[in-house]
Design a protein around this motif. Structure first.
Motif, PDB file in Angstrom:
ATOM      1  N   ASP A   6       0.807  -1.219   0.000  1.00 45.13           N
ATOM      2  CA  ASP A   6       0.000   0.000   0.000  1.00 45.13           C
ATOM      3  C   ASP A   6       0.844   1.274   0.000  1.00 45.13           C
ATOM      4  O   ASP A   6       0.348   2.331  -0.385  1.00 45.13           O
ATOM      5  CB  ASP A   6      -0.926   0.009   1.229  1.00 45.13           C
ATOM      6  N   PHE A   7       2.097   1.182   0.455  1.00 44.47           N
ATOM      7  CA  PHE A   7       2.923   2.382   0.519  1.00 44.47           C
ATOM      8  C   PHE A   7       3.889   2.487  -0.668  1.00 44.47           C
ATOM      9  O   PHE A   7       4.751   3.350  -0.697  1.00 44.47           O
ATOM     10  CB  PHE A   7       3.709   2.441   1.842  1.00 44.47           C
ATOM     11  N   LEU A   8       3.745   1.612  -1.666  1.00 48.29           N
ATOM     12  CA  LEU A   8       4.600   1.644  -2.844  1.00 48.29           C
ATOM     13  C   LEU A   8       3.773   1.738  -4.119  1.00 48.29           C
ATOM     14  O   LEU A   8       2.674   1.201  -4.202  1.00 48.29           O
ATOM     15  CB  LEU A   8       5.459   0.376  -2.929  1.00 48.29           C
ATOM     16  N   TYR A   9       4.349   2.422  -5.118  1.00 49.70           N
ATOM     17  CA  TYR A   9       3.780   2.358  -6.463  1.00 49.70           C
ATOM     18  C   TYR A   9       4.029   0.963  -7.039  1.00 49.70           C
ATOM     19  O   TYR A   9       4.984   0.282  -6.659  1.00 49.70           O
ATOM     20  CB  TYR A   9       4.459   3.382  -7.370  1.00 49.70           C
ATOM     21  N   PRO A  10       3.188   0.518  -7.981  1.00 47.67           N
ATOM     22  CA  PRO A  10       3.495  -0.725  -8.697  1.00 47.67           C
ATOM     23  C   PRO A  10       4.841  -0.596  -9.412  1.00 47.67           C
ATOM     24  O   PRO A  10       5.262   0.497  -9.772  1.00 47.67           O
ATOM     25  CB  PRO A  10       2.344  -0.851  -9.697  1.00 47.67           C
ATOM     26  N   SER A  11       5.519  -1.727  -9.619  1.00 49.49           N
ATOM     27  CA  SER A  11       6.848  -1.702 -10.216  1.00 49.49           C
ATOM     28  C   SER A  11       6.890  -2.503 -11.506  1.00 49.49           C
ATOM     29  O   SER A  11       6.254  -3.548 -11.620  1.00 49.49           O
ATOM     30  CB  SER A  11       7.873  -2.265  -9.225  1.00 49.49           C
ATOM     31  N   SER A  12       7.667  -2.036 -12.468  1.00 45.45           N
ATOM     32  CA  SER A  12       7.884  -2.776 -13.709  1.00 45.45           C
ATOM     33  C   SER A  12       8.956  -3.831 -13.491  1.00 45.45           C
ATOM     34  O   SER A  12       9.704  -3.794 -12.507  1.00 45.45           O
ATOM     35  CB  SER A  12       8.322  -1.819 -14.822  1.00 45.45           C
ATOM     36  N   SER A  13       9.063  -4.753 -14.424  1.00 41.63           N
ATOM     37  CA  SER A  13      10.089  -5.795 -14.322  1.00 41.63           C
ATOM     38  C   SER A  13      11.494  -5.187 -14.388  1.00 41.63           C
ATOM     39  O   SER A  13      12.415  -5.665 -13.714  1.00 41.63           O
ATOM     40  CB  SER A  13       9.910  -6.836 -15.430  1.00 41.63           C
ATOM     41  N   PHE A  14      11.659  -4.115 -15.182  1.00 37.23           N
ATOM     42  CA  PHE A  14      12.962  -3.443 -15.260  1.00 37.23           C
ATOM     43  C   PHE A  14      13.356  -2.850 -13.916  1.00 37.23           C
ATOM     44  O   PHE A  14      14.487  -3.036 -13.442  1.00 37.23           O
ATOM     45  CB  PHE A  14      12.922  -2.347 -16.331  1.00 37.23           C
ATOM     46  N   ILE A  15      12.445  -2.124 -13.290  1.00 33.02           N
ATOM     47  CA  ILE A  15      12.743  -1.499 -12.006  1.00 33.02           C
ATOM     48  C   ILE A  15      12.971  -2.559 -10.927  1.00 33.02           C
ATOM     49  O   ILE A  15      13.866  -2.422 -10.084  1.00 33.02           O
ATOM     50  CB  ILE A  15      11.602  -0.547 -11.588  1.00 33.02           C
ATOM     51  N   THR A  16      12.203  -3.640 -10.972  1.00 36.06           N
ATOM     52  CA  THR A  16      12.401  -4.728 -10.016  1.00 36.06           C
ATOM     53  C   THR A  16      13.786  -5.341 -10.173  1.00 36.06           C
ATOM     54  O   THR A  16      14.487  -5.607  -9.186  1.00 36.06           O
ATOM     55  CB  THR A  16      11.332  -5.822 -10.205  1.00 36.06           C
ATOM     56  N   THR A  17      14.206  -5.563 -11.421  1.00 34.55           N
ATOM     57  CA  THR A  17      15.538  -6.119 -11.675  1.00 34.55           C
ATOM     58  C   THR A  17      16.628  -5.181 -11.196  1.00 34.55           C
ATOM     59  O   THR A  17      17.594  -5.605 -10.543  1.00 34.55           O
ATOM     60  CB  THR A  17      15.722  -6.394 -13.184  1.00 34.55           C
ATOM     61  N   MET A  18      16.494  -3.894 -11.506  1.00 33.22           N
ATOM     62  CA  MET A  18      17.489  -2.915 -11.067  1.00 33.22           C
ATOM     63  C   MET A  18      17.531  -2.822  -9.545  1.00 33.22           C
ATOM     64  O   MET A  18      18.601  -2.621  -8.951  1.00 33.22           O
ATOM     65  CB  MET A  18      17.168  -1.543 -11.668  1.00 33.22           C
ATOM     66  N   SER A  19      16.395  -2.983  -8.911  1.00 33.72           N
ATOM     67  CA  SER A  19      16.335  -2.944  -7.446  1.00 33.72           C
ATOM     68  C   SER A  19      17.111  -4.101  -6.838  1.00 33.72           C
ATOM     69  O   SER A  19      17.861  -3.937  -5.863  1.00 33.72           O
ATOM     70  CB  SER A  19      14.879  -2.979  -6.972  1.00 33.72           C
ATOM     71  N   MET A  20      16.942  -5.295  -7.418  1.00 34.20           N
ATOM     72  CA  MET A  20      17.662  -6.470  -6.920  1.00 34.20           C
ATOM     73  C   MET A  20      19.167  -6.325  -7.142  1.00 34.20           C
ATOM     74  O   MET A  20      19.972  -6.667  -6.270  1.00 34.20           O
ATOM     75  CB  MET A  20      17.139  -7.726  -7.611  1.00 34.20           C
ATOM     76  N   ILE A  21      19.548  -5.813  -8.300  1.00 34.65           N
ATOM     77  CA  ILE A  21      20.970  -5.579  -8.576  1.00 34.65           C
ATOM     78  C   ILE A  21      21.553  -4.605  -7.564  1.00 34.65           C
ATOM     79  O   ILE A  21      22.666  -4.789  -7.049  1.00 34.65           O
ATOM     80  CB  ILE A  21      21.160  -5.054 -10.012  1.00 34.65           C
ATOM     81  N   ASN A  22      20.782  -3.553  -7.261  1.00 41.42           N
ATOM     82  CA  ASN A  22      21.219  -2.542  -6.303  1.00 41.42           C
ATOM     83  C   ASN A  22      21.485  -3.152  -4.927  1.00 41.42           C
ATOM     84  O   ASN A  22      22.547  -2.957  -4.333  1.00 41.42           O
ATOM     85  CB  ASN A  22      20.130  -1.466  -6.181  1.00 41.42           C
ATOM     86  N   ILE A  23      20.519  -3.901  -4.420  1.00 45.18           N
ATOM     87  CA  ILE A  23      20.655  -4.498  -3.096  1.00 45.18           C
ATOM     88  C   ILE A  23      21.813  -5.487  -3.047  1.00 45.18           C
ATOM     89  O   ILE A  23      22.653  -5.447  -2.135  1.00 45.18           O
ATOM     90  CB  ILE A  23      19.344  -5.177  -2.664  1.00 45.18           C
ATOM     91  N   LEU A  24      21.895  -6.364  -4.046  1.00 44.03           N
ATOM     92  CA  LEU A  24      22.955  -7.371  -4.048  1.00 44.03           C
ATOM     93  C   LEU A  24      24.335  -6.729  -4.196  1.00 44.03           C
ATOM     94  O   LEU A  24      25.287  -7.125  -3.512  1.00 44.03           O
ATOM     95  CB  LEU A  24      22.717  -8.366  -5.184  1.00 44.03           C
ATOM     96  N   GLY A  25      24.432  -5.712  -5.066  1.00 40.75           N
ATOM     97  CA  GLY A  25      25.722  -5.069  -5.307  1.00 40.75           C
ATOM     98  C   GLY A  25      26.254  -4.337  -4.091  1.00 40.75           C
ATOM     99  O   GLY A  25      27.370  -4.590  -3.623  1.00 40.75           O
ATOM    100  N   LEU A  26      25.454  -3.427  -3.536  1.00 39.94           N
ATOM    101  CA  LEU A  26      25.925  -2.646  -2.395  1.00 39.94           C
ATOM    102  C   LEU A  26      26.066  -3.490  -1.137  1.00 39.94           C
ATOM    103  O   LEU A  26      26.945  -3.243  -0.312  1.00 39.94           O
ATOM    104  CB  LEU A  26      24.987  -1.457  -2.143  1.00 39.94           C
TER     105      LEU A  26
END
Length: 258
Positions: A6-26
């Protein structure tokens, strides 16, 4: 499109992938910091490294200027902004503009930086800024999240950026004219944690997430927190190794806890 909370906008597959890369990388880099494998900048850099180096001031400008320019340019690239999108772009641009001003007028430098670390970090900042602004742009086509966090986000960001600047100012006052050595920081929250500037930076990006409410901004806040946990741990360990009188009760990042 993916359903989210409820506190997030829906996400595209691209943004979801970039989000996972971000978390794993940092998260990976944060783990390396805790293991003593540090990115070569600030006091933790290895002066005996054979890699290409530049002055610290030049290196820091190269870190932050591209991300600032990305944020600044996006006001023209995406001229039709909603209020939330405008706030996110402004917050990111202000954050990196502040860092550029601090490099030019606040911080005092004595060493150098390794060029490949500069390129890696600068590319990360620029890519993250562009992706966060892009995620906000495409989110404008969706219904607003049921829980609106813009106001607490603005407050968190304001507290974070002011606290971060204040502790950077205290660090700059440690060295007198012509001095190049390191000293144990004092004042502000330095008597409780060795990296209060990191703590307030986390608050800054938590504020950006509250304003943005996208999956990518959430992932960046989580990954930045994990990286700075590792960085603060390495910084405290460095101070303990360099100063016999370093107060052991001083934590790394969070008062009384860590």
């Amino acid at each position: 499109m993916m359903e989210t909370l409820d506190f997030l906008y829906p996400s595209s597959s691209f943004i979801t992938t970039m989000s996972m890369i971000n978390i794993l990388g940092l998260s990976f880099f944060g783990f390396l910091e805790m293991m003593g494998i540090n990115l070569q900048y600030s006091k933790l850099w290895n002066p005996n490294s054979k890699r290409i180096k530049v002055s610290s001031r030049t290196g820091m400008l190269l870190l932050y200027t591209p991300a600032f320019l990305v944020g600044f340019a996006s006001f023209w690239i995406f001229p039709e902004k909603g209020f939330r999108s405008l706030l996110v772009t402004a917050a990111l641009t202000i954050h990196f503009f502040k860092r550029v001003l601090e490099v030019l007028f606040v911080h005092k430098y004595s060493g150098g930086m390794v060029l490949d670390s500069i390129i890696l970090i600068s590319s990360g900042y620029s890519t993250t800024t562009a992706t966060m602004i892009h995620a906000q742009h495409i989110a404008q086509g969706f219904m607003e999240p049921a829980i609106d966090l813009k106001c607490p986000g603005i407050l968190l960001f304001s507290v974070g950026i002011c606290g971060n600047f204040y502790h950077h100012h205290l660090l700059s006052k440690l060295r007198g004219k012509g001095e190049k050595g390191y000293k144990i920081p004092k004042g502000g929250l330095f008597h409780q944690v060795i990296c209060p500037h990191y703590l307030f930076e986390i608050l800054e990006f938590a504020g950006v997430f509250f304003i943005s409410q996208t999956l990518y901004s959430l992932s960046f806040t989580i990954s930045t927190t994990l990286y700075l946990i590792g960085r603060s741990y390495a910084t405290r360990k460095w101070y303990i190794s360099k100063f016999e009188n370093f107060p052991r009760e001083t934590k790394a990042l969070i008062p009384y806890i860590f």
